[in-house]
Design a protein around this motif. Structure first.
Motif, short mmCIF file in Angstrom:
data_model
loop_
_atom_site.label_atom_id
_atom_site.label_comp_id
_atom_site.label_asym_id
_atom_site.label_seq_id
_atom_site.Cartn_x
_atom_site.Cartn_y
_atom_site.Cartn_z
N GLY A 195 -3.44 6.94 7.45
CA GLY A 195 -4.18 5.62 7.42
C GLY A 195 -3.33 4.78 6.62
O GLY A 195 -2.73 5.16 5.35
N ILE A 196 -3.40 3.53 6.62
CA ILE A 196 -2.71 2.59 5.66
C ILE A 196 -3.88 1.64 5.46
O ILE A 196 -4.44 1.10 6.36
CB ILE A 196 -1.61 1.66 6.30
CG1 ILE A 196 -0.19 2.75 6.55
CG2 ILE A 196 -0.98 0.57 5.38
CD1 ILE A 196 0.80 2.37 7.10
N ALA A 197 -4.38 1.39 4.27
CA ALA A 197 -5.39 0.56 3.63
C ALA A 197 -5.01 -0.50 2.70
O ALA A 197 -4.36 -0.09 1.52
CB ALA A 197 -6.47 1.56 3.10
N LEU A 198 -5.47 -1.65 3.12
CA LEU A 198 -4.66 -2.82 2.18
C LEU A 198 -5.85 -3.57 1.75
O LEU A 198 -7.01 -3.87 2.71
CB LEU A 198 -3.84 -3.77 3.28
CG LEU A 198 -2.64 -2.92 3.65
CD1 LEU A 198 -2.24 -3.65 4.96
CD2 LEU A 198 -1.58 -2.35 3.03
N CYS A 199 -5.93 -4.01 0.32
CA CYS A 199 -6.72 -5.41 0.05
C CYS A 199 -5.87 -6.02 -0.88
O CYS A 199 -4.72 -5.74 -0.99
CB CYS A 199 -7.97 -4.65 -0.50
SG CYS A 199 -7.91 -3.70 -2.18
N GLY A 200 -6.54 -7.17 -1.53
CA GLY A 200 -5.65 -7.94 -2.29
C GLY A 200 -5.01 -7.20 -3.30
O GLY A 200 -3.50 -7.29 -3.45
N THR A 201 -5.54 -6.01 -4.01
CA THR A 201 -4.68 -5.45 -4.91
C THR A 201 -4.33 -3.91 -4.56
O THR A 201 -3.34 -3.37 -5.11
CB THR A 201 -5.30 -5.30 -6.15
OG1 THR A 201 -6.35 -4.40 -6.21
CG2 THR A 201 -5.58 -6.67 -6.86
N GLY A 202 -5.07 -3.47 -3.46
CA GLY A 202 -5.12 -2.02 -3.34
C GLY A 202 -5.87 -1.02 -3.83
O GLY A 202 -5.98 0.12 -3.58
N LEU A 259 -1.80 5.56 2.91
CA LEU A 259 -1.07 4.72 1.90
C LEU A 259 -2.03 3.41 1.60
O LEU A 259 -2.10 2.72 2.59
CB LEU A 259 0.13 4.31 2.69
CG LEU A 259 1.18 3.36 1.85
CD1 LEU A 259 1.63 3.92 0.61
CD2 LEU A 259 2.22 3.09 2.81
N ALA A 260 -2.22 3.22 0.31
CA ALA A 260 -2.78 1.78 -0.17
C ALA A 260 -1.79 1.03 -0.78
O ALA A 260 -1.06 1.33 -1.45
CB ALA A 260 -3.98 2.21 -0.89
N MET A 261 -1.97 -0.38 -0.52
CA MET A 261 -1.13 -1.33 -0.87
C MET A 261 -1.94 -2.51 -1.14
O MET A 261 -2.90 -2.81 -0.37
CB MET A 261 0.04 -1.79 -0.36
CG MET A 261 0.94 -0.28 -0.22
SD MET A 261 2.49 -0.78 0.60
CE MET A 261 1.97 -1.04 2.32
N GLY A 262 -1.34 -3.60 -2.04
CA GLY A 262 -1.92 -4.69 -2.40
C GLY A 262 -1.36 -5.73 -1.75
O GLY A 262 -0.09 -6.04 -1.89
N GLY A 263 -2.08 -6.72 -0.78
CA GLY A 263 -1.69 -7.62 -0.15
C GLY A 263 -0.94 -8.88 -1.09
O GLY A 263 -0.21 -9.96 -0.48
N ARG A 264 -1.80 -8.81 -2.34
CA ARG A 264 -1.37 -9.97 -3.17
C ARG A 264 -0.22 -9.49 -4.33
O ARG A 264 -0.07 -10.48 -4.93
CB ARG A 264 -2.54 -10.35 -3.82
CG ARG A 264 -3.55 -11.02 -2.85
CD ARG A 264 -5.05 -11.56 -3.48
NE ARG A 264 -5.83 -12.14 -2.62
CZ ARG A 264 -6.95 -12.20 -2.56
NH1 ARG A 264 -7.68 -11.34 -3.58
NH2 ARG A 264 -7.65 -12.74 -1.57
#
Length: 147
Positions: free
Chosen positions: A62-69, A105-110
Protein backbone atom coordinates in the motif's frame (compact mmCIF):
# COMPACT_ATOMS: atom_id res chain seq x y z
CA UNK A 1 1.26 -7.07 -7.79
CA UNK A 2 -1.71 -5.16 -6.44
CA UNK A 3 -1.09 -1.88 -4.62
CA UNK A 4 -3.77 -0.05 -2.68
CA UNK A 5 -3.38 3.71 -2.38
CA UNK A 6 -5.14 6.28 -0.25
CA UNK A 7 -4.78 9.78 1.12
CA UNK A 8 -6.41 12.57 3.03
CA UNK A 9 -7.09 15.96 1.47
CA UNK A 10 -3.52 17.11 2.20
CA UNK A 11 -2.09 14.69 -0.35
CA UNK A 12 -4.83 14.38 -2.98
CA UNK A 13 -2.76 15.87 -5.80
CA UNK A 14 0.24 13.69 -4.93
CA UNK A 15 -1.94 10.58 -4.84
CA UNK A 16 -3.35 11.29 -8.28
CA UNK A 17 0.16 11.84 -9.63
CA UNK A 18 1.49 8.63 -8.05
CA UNK A 19 -1.33 6.69 -9.70
CA UNK A 20 0.01 7.93 -13.05
CA UNK A 21 3.50 6.76 -12.08
CA UNK A 22 2.18 3.33 -11.10
CA UNK A 23 0.45 3.06 -14.49
CA UNK A 24 3.95 2.80 -16.01
CA UNK A 25 4.17 -0.73 -14.59
CA UNK A 26 2.30 -3.34 -16.60
CA UNK A 27 2.45 -5.88 -13.77
CA UNK A 28 0.84 -3.61 -11.16
CA UNK A 29 -2.83 -3.01 -10.52
CA UNK A 30 -3.89 -0.12 -8.31
CA UNK A 31 -6.92 0.28 -6.08
CA UNK A 32 -7.69 3.79 -4.85
CA UNK A 33 -9.54 3.85 -1.50
CA UNK A 34 -9.92 7.64 -1.36
CA UNK A 35 -10.17 10.41 -0.68
CA UNK A 36 -11.36 11.74 -4.03
CA UNK A 37 -12.06 15.40 -3.26
CA UNK A 38 -10.41 18.27 -1.38
CA UNK A 39 -12.99 17.99 1.40
CA UNK A 40 -11.50 17.28 4.83
CA UNK A 41 -11.32 13.62 5.88
CA UNK A 42 -9.66 11.83 8.79
CA UNK A 43 -6.47 10.03 7.74
CA UNK A 44 -6.93 7.17 10.26
CA UNK A 45 -10.02 6.12 8.30
CA UNK A 46 -8.00 5.99 5.08
CA UNK A 47 -5.19 4.11 6.84
CA UNK A 48 -7.68 1.47 7.99
CA UNK A 49 -8.95 0.98 4.44
CA UNK A 50 -5.44 0.59 3.05
CA UNK A 51 -4.35 -1.83 5.76
CA UNK A 52 -7.52 -3.94 5.56
CA UNK A 53 -6.80 -4.64 1.90
CA UNK A 54 -3.26 -5.76 2.73
CA UNK A 55 -4.04 -7.86 5.80
CA UNK A 56 -6.91 -9.60 4.00
CA UNK A 57 -4.58 -10.52 1.14
CA UNK A 58 -6.48 -8.43 -1.42
CA UNK A 59 -3.34 -6.34 -2.02
CA UNK A 60 0.36 -7.00 -1.50
CA UNK A 61 1.40 -3.44 -0.69
CA UNK A 62 0.00 0.00 0.00
CA UNK A 63 0.86 3.66 -0.39
CA UNK A 64 -0.47 5.93 2.34
CA UNK A 65 -0.41 9.70 2.05
CA UNK A 66 -1.38 12.64 4.23
CA UNK A 67 -0.07 16.17 4.58
CA UNK A 68 3.19 15.13 6.23
CA UNK A 69 2.92 11.34 6.05
CA UNK A 70 3.41 11.21 9.81
CA UNK A 71 -0.16 10.71 10.98
CA UNK A 72 -1.12 8.16 8.38
CA UNK A 73 2.08 6.15 8.94
CA UNK A 74 1.39 6.05 12.69
CA UNK A 75 -2.18 4.92 12.03
CA UNK A 76 -1.07 2.23 9.58
CA UNK A 77 1.48 0.87 12.05
CA UNK A 78 -1.28 0.28 14.61
CA UNK A 79 -2.60 -2.53 12.39
CA UNK A 80 -1.14 -5.97 13.08
CA UNK A 81 0.88 -7.19 10.11
CA UNK A 82 1.60 -3.76 8.70
CA UNK A 83 5.09 -2.32 8.34
CA UNK A 84 4.59 1.25 7.18
CA UNK A 85 7.69 3.28 6.44
CA UNK A 86 7.58 7.07 6.28
CA UNK A 87 10.12 7.89 3.59
CA UNK A 88 11.55 11.20 2.43
CA UNK A 89 14.00 10.21 -0.30
CA UNK A 90 15.03 7.37 -2.59
CA UNK A 91 17.51 5.94 -0.08
CA UNK A 92 14.93 5.56 2.69
CA UNK A 93 12.41 4.09 0.23
CA UNK A 94 14.99 1.53 -0.94
CA UNK A 95 16.03 0.59 2.60
CA UNK A 96 12.40 0.28 3.73
CA UNK A 97 12.01 -2.58 1.26
CA UNK A 98 15.46 -4.17 1.42
CA UNK A 99 15.91 -4.12 5.19
CA UNK A 100 12.42 -3.74 6.67
CA UNK A 101 10.15 -5.46 4.13
CA UNK A 102 7.84 -2.44 4.37
CA UNK A 103 4.44 -3.28 2.94
CA UNK A 104 3.24 0.34 3.13
CA UNK A 105 5.07 3.38 1.80
CA UNK A 106 4.02 6.60 3.55
CA UNK A 107 4.79 10.06 2.23
CA UNK A 108 3.69 13.63 2.83
CA UNK A 109 1.81 15.51 0.16
CA UNK A 110 2.92 18.83 1.57
CA UNK A 111 6.63 18.08 1.84
CA UNK A 112 7.56 15.75 -1.04
CA UNK A 113 7.71 17.10 -4.57
CA UNK A 114 6.20 15.14 -7.44
CA UNK A 115 9.58 14.29 -9.00
CA UNK A 116 11.17 12.88 -5.84
CA UNK A 117 7.95 11.06 -4.94
CA UNK A 118 7.87 9.40 -8.37
CA UNK A 119 11.45 8.19 -8.00
CA UNK A 120 10.73 6.91 -4.50
CA UNK A 121 7.69 4.96 -5.72
CA UNK A 122 9.60 3.45 -8.65
CA UNK A 123 12.38 2.25 -6.36
CA UNK A 124 10.01 1.04 -3.64
CA UNK A 125 7.99 -1.00 -6.12
CA UNK A 126 11.08 -2.58 -7.68
CA UNK A 127 13.04 -3.45 -4.54
CA UNK A 128 12.87 -6.85 -2.89
CA UNK A 129 13.35 -7.77 0.75
CA UNK A 130 16.90 -9.05 1.31
CA UNK A 131 15.98 -11.48 4.08
CA UNK A 132 18.87 -12.99 6.06
CA UNK A 133 19.73 -10.98 9.16
CA UNK A 134 17.05 -8.48 8.16
CA UNK A 135 14.35 -11.17 8.40
CA UNK A 136 15.41 -11.90 11.97
CA UNK A 137 15.00 -8.22 12.80
CA UNK A 138 11.65 -7.89 11.04
CA UNK A 139 10.43 -10.98 12.90
CA UNK A 140 11.43 -9.33 16.18
CA UNK A 141 9.58 -6.15 15.21
CA UNK A 142 6.44 -8.10 14.38
CA UNK A 143 6.66 -10.08 17.63
CA UNK A 144 6.41 -6.88 19.68
CA UNK A 145 2.68 -6.73 18.90
CA UNK A 146 2.24 -10.17 20.48
CA UNK A 147 3.59 -9.06 23.85
Amino acid sequence: MKIVIGCDQGALELKNYIKEVLAEFTDITVEDVGTYTADSVDYPDIAEKICAKITSGEAERGIALCGTGIGISIACNKVDGIRAALCHNVFTARMSRQHNDANVLAMGGRDIGFGPAAEMVRVWVAEEFLGGRHKRRVDKIMAIADK
